[in-house]
Design a protein around this motif. Structure first.
Motif, PDB file in Angstrom:
ATOM      1  N   ARG A  36      -6.530  -4.415  10.157  1.00 29.45           N
ATOM      2  CA  ARG A  36      -7.472  -5.006  11.062  1.00 29.45           C
ATOM      3  C   ARG A  36      -8.686  -5.977  10.606  1.00 29.45           C
ATOM      4  NH1 ARG A  36     -10.406   0.204  12.511  1.00 29.45           N
ATOM      5  NH2 ARG A  36     -11.265   0.012  10.119  1.00 29.45           N
ATOM      6  N   LYS A  37      -8.497  -5.793   8.531  1.00 27.11           N
ATOM      7  CA  LYS A  37      -9.530  -6.701   7.734  1.00 27.11           C
ATOM      8  C   LYS A  37      -8.803  -8.043   7.924  1.00 27.11           C
ATOM      9  CE  LYS A  37     -12.540  -7.421   5.371  1.00 27.11           C
ATOM     10  NZ  LYS A  37     -12.225  -9.052   4.352  1.00 27.11           N
ATOM     11  N   THR A  74       0.429  -1.179   0.096  1.00 21.42           N
ATOM     12  CA  THR A  74       0.213  -0.296   0.110  1.00 21.42           C
ATOM     13  C   THR A  74       1.444   1.121   0.586  1.00 21.42           C
ATOM     14  OG1 THR A  74       0.266   0.203   2.505  1.00 21.42           O
ATOM     15  CG2 THR A  74      -1.590  -0.904   1.108  1.00 21.42           C
ATOM     16  N   LEU A  95      -5.908  -0.518   7.323  1.00 23.48           N
ATOM     17  CA  LEU A  95      -7.777  -0.955   7.011  1.00 23.48           C
ATOM     18  C   LEU A  95      -6.664  -2.513   7.028  1.00 23.48           C
ATOM     19  CD1 LEU A  95      -9.353   1.725   5.419  1.00 23.48           C
ATOM     20  CD2 LEU A  95      -9.625   1.072   7.805  1.00 23.48           C
ATOM     21  N   LYS A  96      -6.474  -3.045   5.772  1.00 20.97           N
ATOM     22  CA  LYS A  96      -5.813  -4.245   5.661  1.00 20.97           C
ATOM     23  C   LYS A  96      -5.812  -5.302   6.987  1.00 20.97           C
ATOM     24  CE  LYS A  96      -4.149  -3.291   0.869  1.00 20.97           C
ATOM     25  NZ  LYS A  96      -5.115  -3.900   0.266  1.00 20.97           N
ATOM     26  N   ASP A 151      -3.065   4.584   5.938  1.00 23.32           N
ATOM     27  CA  ASP A 151      -5.005   4.307   6.027  1.00 23.32           C
ATOM     28  C   ASP A 151      -4.741   3.101   5.645  1.00 23.32           C
ATOM     29  OD1 ASP A 151      -4.801   7.057   7.196  1.00 23.32           O
ATOM     30  OD2 ASP A 151      -6.300   7.823   5.925  1.00 23.32           O
ATOM     31  N   ASP A 152      -4.092   2.532   4.674  1.00 22.42           N
ATOM     32  CA  ASP A 152      -4.902   1.751   3.484  1.00 22.42           C
ATOM     33  C   ASP A 152      -3.880   0.046   4.920  1.00 22.42           C
ATOM     34  OD1 ASP A 152      -6.811   3.576   2.019  1.00 22.42           O
ATOM     35  OD2 ASP A 152      -4.453   2.762  -0.075  1.00 22.42           O
TER      36      ASP A 152
END
Length: 222
Positions: free
Chosen positions: A44-45, A33, A41-42, A37-38
């Motif tokens: 966390r996902k 990334t 999020l990745k 931020d990305d």
């Protein structure tokens, strides 16, 4: 060796070098990334999907562009990821060579390795991957190794002064953390703040926070 890796790096040339190094270790499951931020999020996902990453490789400085971001630096990303997934291994991969910043990453954010971008960065990255995948041993590029060799000489910095001044004004630790977060000042996590306060108390031989403020006022530090 690591099985699932995420890279946070906004310059393609460095990203390609990291990907090639991972491939040399037969690590094929990795994602890249250009924004912190990305990456967050990745990560966390992946945790939510019960398929967590076991390694984060992150730059520290990210060039601003048209996109508005919540996490603007690798320092902040690393700190947030460490809180979210304490067991993940983290390599900071940066041109940064300031001792205080590097030392803070190891002590406050508990990174596992720091690789300095430069002529030896690929070899250093390979060494870091080998060492931290097999043990809890830390790795740091030789050029900046002095950052961790100054353990006996704790230096008071501007952030320490800010913390002491807030405490002297009666601001609580939680309130200081919120102020730091709103002004993008590091450290701004509870664990990192507690570690820094513990070091200050140890440095000034203070029994508690009130004693710490009293001593630093008497010494003219604040």
């Amino acid at each position: 060796m690591f099985k699932k890796v995420i890279i946070a790096e906004d310059f393609e040339e460095f990203n390609l070098a990291i990907k090639q190094t991972l491939s040399d270790f037969n690590i094929t499951n990795f994602q890249h990334t250009k924004y912190c931020d990305d990456a967050f999020l990745k990560i966390r996902k992946a945790i939510q999907d019960n398929e967590p990453y076991d390694l984060l490789i992150s730059d520290l400085s990210f060039k601003k562009d048209h996109r508005e971001v919540k996490i603007g630096s690798g320092d902040e990303l690393i700190q947030k990821v460490r809180e979210l997934q304490p067991e993940i291994k983290i390599i900071a991969y940066s041109i940064e060579d300031k001792s205080a910043r590097i030392k803070s990453l190891f002590e406050d954010s508990e990174i596992n390795a720091f690789v300095l971008k430069g002529r030896n960065s690929i070899e250093d990255l390979k060494k870091a991957l080998t060492i931290i995948s097999a043990s809890d041993q830390k790795f740091i590029s030789q050029e900046v190794a002095s950052a961790l060799q100054e353990k006996g000489n704790y230096e008071i910095d501007d952030v320490d002064i800010k913390i002491l001044k807030f405490l002297s004004d009666g601001t609580s630790q939680d309130e200081i953390i919120e102020i730091f977060k709103s002004n993008d000042i590091k450290p701004n996590s509870k664990s990192a703040m507690e570690k820094r306060l513990a070091k200050l108390k140890d440095f000034f031989k203070a029994n508690n926070t009130v004693h710490l403020v009293s001593i630093t006022k008497d010494m003219g530090v604040i």
